[in-house]
Design a protein around this motif. Structure first.
Motif, PDB file in Angstrom:
ATOM      1  N   ASN A   3      -2.654   9.552   6.311  1.00 40.57           N
ATOM      2  CA  ASN A   3      -3.552  10.282   5.408  1.00 40.57           C
ATOM      3  C   ASN A   3      -3.274   9.928   3.949  1.00 40.57           C
ATOM      4  O   ASN A   3      -4.200   9.782   3.148  1.00 40.57           O
ATOM      5  CB  ASN A   3      -3.428  11.784   5.607  1.00 40.57           C
ATOM      6  N   ILE A   4      -2.002   9.793   3.616  1.00 44.87           N
ATOM      7  CA  ILE A   4      -1.639   9.410   2.242  1.00 44.87           C
ATOM      8  C   ILE A   4      -2.166   8.010   1.946  1.00 44.87           C
ATOM      9  O   ILE A   4      -2.752   7.765   0.889  1.00 44.87           O
ATOM     10  CB  ILE A   4      -0.112   9.480   2.037  1.00 44.87           C
ATOM     11  N   MET A   5      -1.977   7.092   2.884  1.00 45.95           N
ATOM     12  CA  MET A   5      -2.476   5.725   2.699  1.00 45.95           C
ATOM     13  C   MET A   5      -3.998   5.698   2.574  1.00 45.95           C
ATOM     14  O   MET A   5      -4.546   4.978   1.737  1.00 45.95           O
ATOM     15  CB  MET A   5      -2.029   4.828   3.856  1.00 45.95           C
ATOM     16  N   ASP A   6      -4.668   6.492   3.409  1.00 47.73           N
ATOM     17  CA  ASP A   6      -6.132   6.558   3.335  1.00 47.73           C
ATOM     18  C   ASP A   6      -6.585   7.087   1.979  1.00 47.73           C
ATOM     19  O   ASP A   6      -7.511   6.536   1.367  1.00 47.73           O
ATOM     20  CB  ASP A   6      -6.694   7.423   4.461  1.00 47.73           C
ATOM     21  N   ASP A   7      -5.954   8.164   1.511  1.00 52.58           N
ATOM     22  CA  ASP A   7      -6.297   8.721   0.197  1.00 52.58           C
ATOM     23  C   ASP A   7      -6.009   7.713  -0.914  1.00 52.58           C
ATOM     24  O   ASP A   7      -6.789   7.574  -1.848  1.00 52.58           O
ATOM     25  CB  ASP A   7      -5.510  10.004  -0.071  1.00 52.58           C
ATOM     26  N   PHE A   8      -4.885   7.021  -0.804  1.00 53.56           N
ATOM     27  CA  PHE A   8      -4.519   6.016  -1.797  1.00 53.56           C
ATOM     28  C   PHE A   8      -5.557   4.895  -1.843  1.00 53.56           C
ATOM     29  O   PHE A   8      -6.048   4.526  -2.914  1.00 53.56           O
ATOM     30  CB  PHE A   8      -3.133   5.448  -1.472  1.00 53.56           C
ATOM     31  N   GLU A   9      -5.911   4.371  -0.702  1.00 52.99           N
ATOM     32  CA  GLU A   9      -6.900   3.294  -0.644  1.00 52.99           C
ATOM     33  C   GLU A   9      -8.256   3.750  -1.170  1.00 52.99           C
ATOM     34  O   GLU A   9      -8.936   3.014  -1.897  1.00 52.99           O
ATOM     35  CB  GLU A   9      -7.025   2.763   0.782  1.00 52.99           C
ATOM     36  N   PHE A  10      -8.659   4.971  -0.821  1.00 50.95           N
ATOM     37  CA  PHE A  10      -9.922   5.522  -1.300  1.00 50.95           C
ATOM     38  C   PHE A  10      -9.897   5.653  -2.829  1.00 50.95           C
ATOM     39  O   PHE A  10     -10.852   5.281  -3.516  1.00 50.95           O
ATOM     40  CB  PHE A  10     -10.175   6.885  -0.642  1.00 50.95           C
ATOM     41  N   TYR A  11      -8.793   6.165  -3.358  1.00 48.52           N
ATOM     42  CA  TYR A  11      -8.658   6.340  -4.799  1.00 48.52           C
ATOM     43  C   TYR A  11      -8.693   4.988  -5.518  1.00 48.52           C
ATOM     44  O   TYR A  11      -9.418   4.814  -6.510  1.00 48.52           O
ATOM     45  CB  TYR A  11      -7.373   7.090  -5.146  1.00 48.52           C
ATOM     46  N   ILE A  12      -7.936   4.026  -5.031  1.00 52.39           N
ATOM     47  CA  ILE A  12      -7.897   2.711  -5.666  1.00 52.39           C
ATOM     48  C   ILE A  12      -9.271   2.038  -5.602  1.00 52.39           C
ATOM     49  O   ILE A  12      -9.752   1.483  -6.597  1.00 52.39           O
ATOM     50  CB  ILE A  12      -6.815   1.815  -5.032  1.00 52.39           C
ATOM     51  N   TYR A  13      -9.922   2.106  -4.457  1.00 51.86           N
ATOM     52  CA  TYR A  13     -11.258   1.522  -4.310  1.00 51.86           C
ATOM     53  C   TYR A  13     -12.220   2.115  -5.344  1.00 51.86           C
ATOM     54  O   TYR A  13     -12.924   1.383  -6.046  1.00 51.86           O
ATOM     55  CB  TYR A  13     -11.792   1.742  -2.896  1.00 51.86           C
ATOM     56  N   ASN A  14     -12.260   3.441  -5.436  1.00 59.29           N
ATOM     57  CA  ASN A  14     -13.172   4.095  -6.385  1.00 59.29           C
ATOM     58  C   ASN A  14     -12.786   3.804  -7.835  1.00 59.29           C
ATOM     59  O   ASN A  14     -13.653   3.681  -8.699  1.00 59.29           O
ATOM     60  CB  ASN A  14     -13.230   5.599  -6.122  1.00 59.29           C
ATOM     61  N   SER A  15     -11.498   3.700  -8.072  1.00 59.92           N
ATOM     62  CA  SER A  15     -11.027   3.390  -9.415  1.00 59.92           C
ATOM     63  C   SER A  15     -11.469   1.992  -9.832  1.00 59.92           C
ATOM     64  O   SER A  15     -11.940   1.776 -10.957  1.00 59.92           O
ATOM     65  CB  SER A  15      -9.503   3.510  -9.447  1.00 59.92           C
ATOM     66  N   ILE A  16     -11.337   1.031  -8.943  1.00 60.94           N
ATOM     67  CA  ILE A  16     -11.772  -0.339  -9.229  1.00 60.94           C
ATOM     68  C   ILE A  16     -13.287  -0.379  -9.412  1.00 60.94           C
ATOM     69  O   ILE A  16     -13.805  -1.035 -10.323  1.00 60.94           O
ATOM     70  CB  ILE A  16     -11.318  -1.303  -8.116  1.00 60.94           C
ATOM     71  N   LYS A  17     -13.995   0.334  -8.565  1.00 58.22           N
ATOM     72  CA  LYS A  17     -15.460   0.375  -8.662  1.00 58.22           C
ATOM     73  C   LYS A  17     -15.894   0.955 -10.013  1.00 58.22           C
ATOM     74  O   LYS A  17     -16.763   0.400 -10.689  1.00 58.22           O
ATOM     75  CB  LYS A  17     -16.015   1.214  -7.504  1.00 58.22           C
ATOM     76  N   LYS A  67      -3.984  12.389  -8.266  1.00 60.52           N
ATOM     77  CA  LYS A  67      -5.240  12.631  -7.533  1.00 60.52           C
ATOM     78  C   LYS A  67      -5.097  12.362  -6.036  1.00 60.52           C
ATOM     79  O   LYS A  67      -5.960  12.723  -5.256  1.00 60.52           O
ATOM     80  CB  LYS A  67      -6.354  11.737  -8.089  1.00 60.52           C
ATOM     81  N   ILE A  68      -4.027  11.706  -5.636  1.00 57.21           N
ATOM     82  CA  ILE A  68      -3.798  11.417  -4.222  1.00 57.21           C
ATOM     83  C   ILE A  68      -3.146  12.639  -3.586  1.00 57.21           C
ATOM     84  O   ILE A  68      -2.112  13.113  -4.054  1.00 57.21           O
ATOM     85  CB  ILE A  68      -2.919  10.162  -4.056  1.00 57.21           C
ATOM     86  N   LYS A  69      -3.780  13.143  -2.537  1.00 57.74           N
ATOM     87  CA  LYS A  69      -3.316  14.385  -1.914  1.00 57.74           C
ATOM     88  C   LYS A  69      -2.024  14.167  -1.142  1.00 57.74           C
ATOM     89  O   LYS A  69      -1.873  13.188  -0.411  1.00 57.74           O
ATOM     90  CB  LYS A  69      -4.381  14.915  -0.964  1.00 57.74           C
ATOM     91  N   ALA A  70      -1.105  15.098  -1.316  1.00 54.99           N
ATOM     92  CA  ALA A  70       0.127  15.075  -0.528  1.00 54.99           C
ATOM     93  C   ALA A  70      -0.229  15.490   0.894  1.00 54.99           C
ATOM     94  O   ALA A  70      -1.070  16.357   1.113  1.00 54.99           O
ATOM     95  CB  ALA A  70       1.151  16.021  -1.113  1.00 54.99           C
ATOM     96  N   SER A  71       0.392  14.851   1.849  1.00 52.35           N
ATOM     97  CA  SER A  71       0.079  15.127   3.243  1.00 52.35           C
ATOM     98  C   SER A  71       1.308  14.820   4.082  1.00 52.35           C
ATOM     99  O   SER A  71       2.085  13.931   3.747  1.00 52.35           O
ATOM    100  CB  SER A  71      -1.094  14.242   3.676  1.00 52.35           C
ATOM    101  N   PRO A  72       1.474  15.537   5.179  1.00 51.14           N
ATOM    102  CA  PRO A  72       2.607  15.216   6.056  1.00 51.14           C
ATOM    103  C   PRO A  72       2.404  13.893   6.795  1.00 51.14           C
ATOM    104  O   PRO A  72       3.341  13.294   7.293  1.00 51.14           O
ATOM    105  CB  PRO A  72       2.673  16.384   7.032  1.00 51.14           C
ATOM    106  N   SER A  73       1.189  13.412   6.822  1.00 48.39           N
ATOM    107  CA  SER A  73       0.878  12.182   7.538  1.00 48.39           C
ATOM    108  C   SER A  73       0.844  10.990   6.576  1.00 48.39           C
ATOM    109  O   SER A  73       0.080  10.988   5.608  1.00 48.39           O
ATOM    110  CB  SER A  73      -0.482  12.315   8.236  1.00 48.39           C
TER     111      SER A  73
END
Length: 117
Positions: free
Chosen positions: A97-111, A88-94
């Motif tokens: 952006n990957i870290m932001d997506d990862f943190e967003f995913y983990i936060y929502n997953s924990i919630k 679910k974490i989007k691949a990105s050249p940045s």
């Protein structure tokens, strides 16, 4: 792959649930190596449905006709299951952006986990 849908919608399911008992009795650590498209995700989803306390009321419906339904272990429907899907974490050249997506995913997953249990 979705074990629940396969069982409840009467798709063909090859019963390998006898391995649940074997894993509990003989393995401290599991290392699941198989080629792509060979059932790793379905196996993890099967385990998730078997061990999840939220699926306790549906145990007979999901597993009653399978080996593990006729021979349940003491760990059946005993755990809180936190599922992660890193696809679910989007691949990105940045990297940022990957870290932001990862943190967003983990936060929502924990919630979601906290709300569910």
């Amino acid at each position: 792959m979705d074990f629940y849908d396969i069982i409840t919608e009467n798709y063909v399911y090859i019963d390998r649930t006898n391995f649940i008992e074997k894993c509990e009795n003989y393995a401290d650590t599991l290392f699941c190596v198989r080629p792509r498209r060979m059932g790793k995700t379905l196996w993890l989803d099967t385990l998730s449905n078997y061990y999840d306390i939220h699926k306790k009321e549906q145990f007979e419906k999901l597993f009653g006709h399978l080996y593990i339904g006729k021979n349940p272990t003491s760990n059946r429907n005993r755990y809180l299951i936190w599922r992660l899907d890193f696809s679910k974490i989007k691949a990105s050249p940045s990297i940022q952006n990957i870290m932001d997506d990862f943190e967003f995913y983990i936060y929502n997953s924990i919630k979601y986990f906290a709300e569910a249990y």
